[in-house]
Design a protein around this motif. Structure first.
Motif, short mmCIF file in Angstrom:
data_model
loop_
_atom_site.label_atom_id
_atom_site.label_comp_id
_atom_site.label_asym_id
_atom_site.label_seq_id
_atom_site.Cartn_x
_atom_site.Cartn_y
_atom_site.Cartn_z
N LEU A 194 75.35 67.02 -27.55
CA LEU A 194 74.18 67.23 -26.70
C LEU A 194 72.91 66.78 -27.40
CD1 LEU A 194 75.03 70.75 -25.21
CD2 LEU A 194 74.91 68.60 -23.94
N VAL B 39 70.86 62.92 -25.63
CA VAL B 39 69.82 63.23 -24.65
C VAL B 39 68.87 62.03 -24.55
CG1 VAL B 39 68.40 64.39 -26.38
CG2 VAL B 39 68.03 64.85 -23.95
N TYR C 224 70.27 63.94 -19.32
CA TYR C 224 71.69 63.87 -19.60
C TYR C 224 72.45 63.19 -18.46
CZ TYR C 224 71.24 67.13 -23.51
OH TYR C 224 70.91 67.72 -24.69
N VAL D 201 76.99 66.69 -17.89
CA VAL D 201 76.35 67.87 -18.47
C VAL D 201 75.81 68.78 -17.37
CG1 VAL D 201 74.52 68.70 -20.00
CG2 VAL D 201 75.73 66.57 -20.54
N ALA E 209 71.55 73.19 -22.65
CA ALA E 209 71.02 71.86 -22.36
C ALA E 209 69.52 71.91 -22.12
CB ALA E 209 71.73 71.27 -21.14
#
Length: 300
Positions: free
Chosen positions: A221, A225, A231, A235, A242
């Motif tokens: 993650l 990004v 994302y 995700v 997130a």
């Protein structure tokens, strides 16, 4: 397990089903429901149901189904193959909810949380089974939220069925264990073979289990990004894991109808245009209105 129907558009929701055994249309059946992938920040959530005649419960138990979380991936695959081969008395159906569906549902203006989304998925599977002609008598469900309230909700929706909702139902009732295996195998396949619709270039696909506390998932993650686009749809961007990264690494967005503190600016309500005027207006209305005694009202 064939997920090609879901893979055609993995941004939405998809139902995958087995053939309906003839025995399930002629004999009273039990039905179990469980899910896989409720907690992960990556990948879909899958709701699964299995059903079989009450007279075949012994055969189901002889397959040695168990809670999918207690089994290895290889064991789950073998058990699903056995369930799928028992086409003469076992049927199953899956509702695959993509990360995009989960996030957009949870962040829509009208509140629609994960519990409500889960309940609706379970209700949809029960209704599908009934509509398919299965003679469902007993329903066993792994709870989401307070078991008593969930059970009452299902009994109200399906008054003709004997409904039992319990915590850890997948370890208590073999038919729920079977549903758990179907759901988990489908989610595993979906995550492992996920087709990214976005052009991510040479992206690292070693994203771990998808759970927020998995170090591999956290690293993935952090490293994947985009400062503008955020994302990919793989995700669940509504998850706090997130969102925290987006808040610190992505370009902030300011909406015109919000002030600096994120609060909506004071704007007149639409209802204000229908309020009765208590004072004479500075400009008198046209005689068309006065002759017909037309005035502004508080309510229509």
């Amino acid at each position: 397990m064939d997920l090609s129907e879901f893979e055609k558009d993995n941004s939405g929701s998809c139902r995958l089903v087995s053939a309906i055994p003839a025995a399930c249309r002629s004999e009273e059946c039990s039905l179990g429901i469980d899910e896989a992938g409720r907690g992960p920040v990556l990948g879909p959530m899958v709701y699964g149901t299995c059903f079989c005649p009450l007279s075949k419960q012994q055969q189901l138990e002889e397959l040695k189904v168990a809670d999918s979380k207690t089994l290895t991936e290889k064991e789950r695959e073998k058990l699903f193959a056995k369930l799928d081969e028992a086409k003469d008395f076992i049927g199953w159906a899956l509702q695959v909810l993509s990360p995009n569906v989960i996030s957009t549902s949870m962040q829509q203006r009208t509140k629609y949380n994960l519990n409500a989304l889960s309940h609706d998925a379970a209700i949809g599977l029960i209704q599908y089974t009934l509509d398919s002609g299965v003679r469902v008598k007993e329903v066993y469900v792994d709870t989401v939220g307070p078991a008593e309230k969930y059970e009452a909700k299902l009994k109200e929706r399906f008054p003709g069925l004997e409904v039992t909702v319990r915590p850890k139902a997948d370890s208590l009732f073999p038919i729920v264990s079977a549903a758990s295996i179907c759901a988990k195998v489908a989610r595993d396949h979906a995550v492992q073979s996920w087709k990214f619709v976005e052009d991510l270039g040479d992206v690292n696909l070693d994203y771990g289990s998808g759970y927020p506390n998995d170090p591999k998932t956290k690293d993935w993650l952090e490293n994947n990004v985009d400062p503008v686009f955020g994302y990919p749809q793989f995700v669940r961007f509504s998850w706090s894991t997130a969102q925290t990264i987006l808040d610190s690494r992505a370009v902030p967005v300011h909406w015109d109808d919000e002030d600096e503190d994120g609060n909506k600016k004071d704007m007149p309500s639409v209802l204000s245009y229908f309020q009765r005027k208590t004072e004479d207006p500075k400009v008198q209305p046209h005689r068309f209105f006065t002759e017909r005694k037309l005035v502004s009202l508080v309510n229509l």
